[in-house]
Motif scaffolding. Structure first.
Motif, PDB file in Angstrom:
ATOM      1  N   ASN A   6       0.628  -1.265   0.064  1.00 42.04           N
ATOM      2  CA  ASN A   6       0.189   0.025   0.196  1.00 42.04           C
ATOM      3  C   ASN A   6       0.729   1.266   0.052  1.00 42.04           C
ATOM      4  O   ASN A   6       0.711   2.128   0.292  1.00 42.04           O
ATOM      5  CB  ASN A   6      -0.743   0.344   1.268  1.00 42.04           C
ATOM      6  CG  ASN A   6      -1.954  -1.294   1.179  1.00 42.04           C
ATOM      7  OD1 ASN A   6      -2.628  -1.312   0.077  1.00 42.04           O
ATOM      8  ND2 ASN A   6      -2.288  -1.344   2.349  1.00 42.04           N
ATOM      9  N   LYS A   8       1.874   4.465  -1.092  1.00 38.94           N
ATOM     10  CA  LYS A   8       1.889   5.818  -1.848  1.00 38.94           C
ATOM     11  C   LYS A   8       2.783   7.002  -2.202  1.00 38.94           C
ATOM     12  O   LYS A   8       3.735   6.944  -1.584  1.00 38.94           O
ATOM     13  CB  LYS A   8       0.438   6.166  -1.516  1.00 38.94           C
ATOM     14  CG  LYS A   8      -1.042   5.102  -1.597  1.00 38.94           C
ATOM     15  CD  LYS A   8      -2.213   5.758  -1.003  1.00 38.94           C
ATOM     16  CE  LYS A   8      -3.591   4.495  -1.609  1.00 38.94           C
ATOM     17  NZ  LYS A   8      -4.440   4.964  -1.584  1.00 38.94           N
ATOM     18  N   LYS A   9       2.454   7.676  -2.876  1.00 39.58           N
ATOM     19  CA  LYS A   9       3.772   8.992  -2.839  1.00 39.58           C
ATOM     20  C   LYS A   9       3.324  10.029  -3.886  1.00 39.58           C
ATOM     21  O   LYS A   9       2.283   9.716  -5.190  1.00 39.58           O
ATOM     22  CB  LYS A   9       5.371   8.700  -3.776  1.00 39.58           C
ATOM     23  CG  LYS A   9       6.308  10.166  -3.445  1.00 39.58           C
ATOM     24  CD  LYS A   9       6.203  10.384  -1.884  1.00 39.58           C
ATOM     25  CE  LYS A   9       7.380  11.733  -1.521  1.00 39.58           C
ATOM     26  NZ  LYS A   9       7.892  12.568  -0.416  1.00 39.58           N
ATOM     27  N   SER A  10       2.855  11.673  -3.446  1.00 42.12           N
ATOM     28  CA  SER A  10       2.460  12.850  -4.205  1.00 42.12           C
ATOM     29  C   SER A  10       3.386  13.789  -3.808  1.00 42.12           C
ATOM     30  O   SER A  10       4.344  13.896  -3.291  1.00 42.12           O
ATOM     31  CB  SER A  10       1.219  12.821  -3.690  1.00 42.12           C
ATOM     32  OG  SER A  10       1.114  13.052  -2.502  1.00 42.12           O
ATOM     33  N   PRO A  20      -0.935  13.133  -7.712  1.00 40.30           N
ATOM     34  CA  PRO A  20      -0.108  11.870  -7.164  1.00 40.30           C
ATOM     35  C   PRO A  20       0.883  10.691  -8.054  1.00 40.30           C
ATOM     36  O   PRO A  20       0.639  11.307  -9.256  1.00 40.30           O
ATOM     37  CB  PRO A  20      -1.368  10.397  -6.980  1.00 40.30           C
ATOM     38  CG  PRO A  20      -1.961  11.883  -7.769  1.00 40.30           C
ATOM     39  CD  PRO A  20      -2.307  12.865  -7.697  1.00 40.30           C
ATOM     40  N   ASP A  23       1.238   4.951  -6.145  1.00 46.32           N
ATOM     41  CA  ASP A  23      -0.239   3.970  -5.926  1.00 46.32           C
ATOM     42  C   ASP A  23       0.141   2.364  -5.871  1.00 46.32           C
ATOM     43  O   ASP A  23      -0.528   1.842  -6.915  1.00 46.32           O
ATOM     44  CB  ASP A  23      -1.388   4.434  -5.849  1.00 46.32           C
ATOM     45  CG  ASP A  23      -2.085   3.449  -4.537  1.00 46.32           C
ATOM     46  OD1 ASP A  23      -2.163   2.989  -4.117  1.00 46.32           O
ATOM     47  OD2 ASP A  23      -3.781   4.300  -4.583  1.00 46.32           O
ATOM     48  N   PRO A  25      -0.285  -1.232  -5.050  1.00 43.12           N
ATOM     49  CA  PRO A  25      -1.105  -2.411  -3.370  1.00 43.12           C
ATOM     50  C   PRO A  25       0.340  -2.931  -3.092  1.00 43.12           C
ATOM     51  O   PRO A  25      -0.068  -2.961  -1.724  1.00 43.12           O
ATOM     52  CB  PRO A  25      -2.237  -2.839  -4.063  1.00 43.12           C
ATOM     53  CG  PRO A  25      -1.992  -1.716  -5.650  1.00 43.12           C
ATOM     54  CD  PRO A  25      -1.000  -1.102  -5.880  1.00 43.12           C
ATOM     55  N   GLY A  61       1.930   3.591   3.663  1.00 50.82           N
ATOM     56  CA  GLY A  61       2.271   2.578   3.483  1.00 50.82           C
ATOM     57  C   GLY A  61       3.547   2.407   4.016  1.00 50.82           C
ATOM     58  O   GLY A  61       4.374   2.920   4.400  1.00 50.82           O
ATOM     59  N   ASN A 217       1.514   0.656 -11.106  1.00 47.50           N
ATOM     60  CA  ASN A 217       1.158   1.302 -10.070  1.00 47.50           C
ATOM     61  C   ASN A 217      -0.238   1.844 -10.017  1.00 47.50           C
ATOM     62  O   ASN A 217      -0.386   1.252 -11.413  1.00 47.50           O
ATOM     63  CB  ASN A 217       2.333   2.248 -10.562  1.00 47.50           C
ATOM     64  CG  ASN A 217       1.967   4.215 -10.235  1.00 47.50           C
ATOM     65  OD1 ASN A 217       1.032   4.327  -8.557  1.00 47.50           O
ATOM     66  ND2 ASN A 217       2.571   4.484 -10.324  1.00 47.50           N
ATOM     67  N   VAL A 219      -2.581   4.375 -10.076  1.00 53.55           N
ATOM     68  CA  VAL A 219      -1.866   6.607 -10.826  1.00 53.55           C
ATOM     69  C   VAL A 219      -2.081   6.078 -12.372  1.00 53.55           C
ATOM     70  O   VAL A 219      -2.118   6.876 -13.045  1.00 53.55           O
ATOM     71  CB  VAL A 219      -0.867   6.854  -9.859  1.00 53.55           C
ATOM     72  CG1 VAL A 219      -1.000   8.424 -10.737  1.00 53.55           C
ATOM     73  CG2 VAL A 219      -0.994   7.364  -8.614  1.00 53.55           C
TER      74      VAL A 219
END
Length: 227
Positions: A6, A8-10, A20, A23, A25, A61, A217, A219
């Protein structure tokens, strides 16, 4: 060896919002496994490697490397863990210009709590074909030679995981294959897990496991669906 859950980076966008970029998982790499992540330039490959290395921190995550969740560590803790457990071949080499090839590799060892092994530094530079260039400064070396020093430095501390960011992007075709062979053969000999990112399909096709970042990903999948 590597387990991502999980992630996630933005990044902050020009209008002040959040854009974003990743993402993921789930993503796993076994001990001593060699694999490559492919994708176009700017799709987040380097960002993913930076997060795995602990150079950056995810928004959320977990990133487990060798049994430790590095996303919970402080910046200092991540730096120390990276020096002891991981090697990183940067696309732009990141060699210290004031130091010789030999000194660059030795300095790479000094960041770990293990002893500085000058004989190993010489052996690694010999392995990459630079035994005659130990005292050369980066500014006097070709691009291919600098990349080989960078590879030797990344292997200096006998890492359990080697991350390679477009290691052939700045070398000519004649040196491209030798760089790939060098990285893969050394990782196999020393049982080092390898995660390489590249947009060069001629490189990716040499690996048994190839993962398009778009498939990892969410995103990228969302952007493709709305294109």
């Amino acid at each position: 060896m590597l387990k991502i859950t999980n992630l996630k980076k933005s990044f902050r966008s020009p209008d002040g919002g959040r854009m974003p970029i990743l993402d993921v998982p789930q993503f796993n790499v076994a001990a001593a496994e060699q694999m490559v992540i492919v994708g176009r330039s700017g799709c987040g490959k380097s960002t993913l490697l930076h997060l795995i290395a602990g150079i950056g921190r995810p928004d959320s995550g977990d990133i487990n490397v060798n049994g430790l969740n590095i996303s919970r560590l402080s910046e200092e803790g991540r730096d120390r863990f990276r020096a002891e457990v991981m090697g990183y071949v940067f696309q732009t080499f990141n060699l210290l210009q004031a130091f010789t090839a030999f000194e660059n590799v030795v300095l790479g060892m000094s960041f770990s709590k293990g002893r500085v092994d000058r004989d190993r530094a010489k052996e690694l530079l010999k392995r990459v074909g630079l035994s005659h260039r130990l005292d050369a400064y980066p500014r006097t070396m070709s691009v291919g030679e600098q990349q080989r020093v960078a590879v030797a430095r990344a292997l200096a501390n006998r890492p359990k995981l080697l991350l390679a960011d477009e290691p052939t992007a700045n070398v000519d075709p004649a040196n491209q294959q030798s760089i790939v062979d060098l990285i893969r053969e050394t990782c196999q000999e020393e049982e080092i897990a390898l995660v390489m990112v590249t947009h060069a399909m001629e490189v990716a096709e040499q690996f048994q496991r190839v993962e398009p970042l778009e498939k990892l990903n969410l995103v990228a999948q969302a952007r493709k669906a709305h294109a």
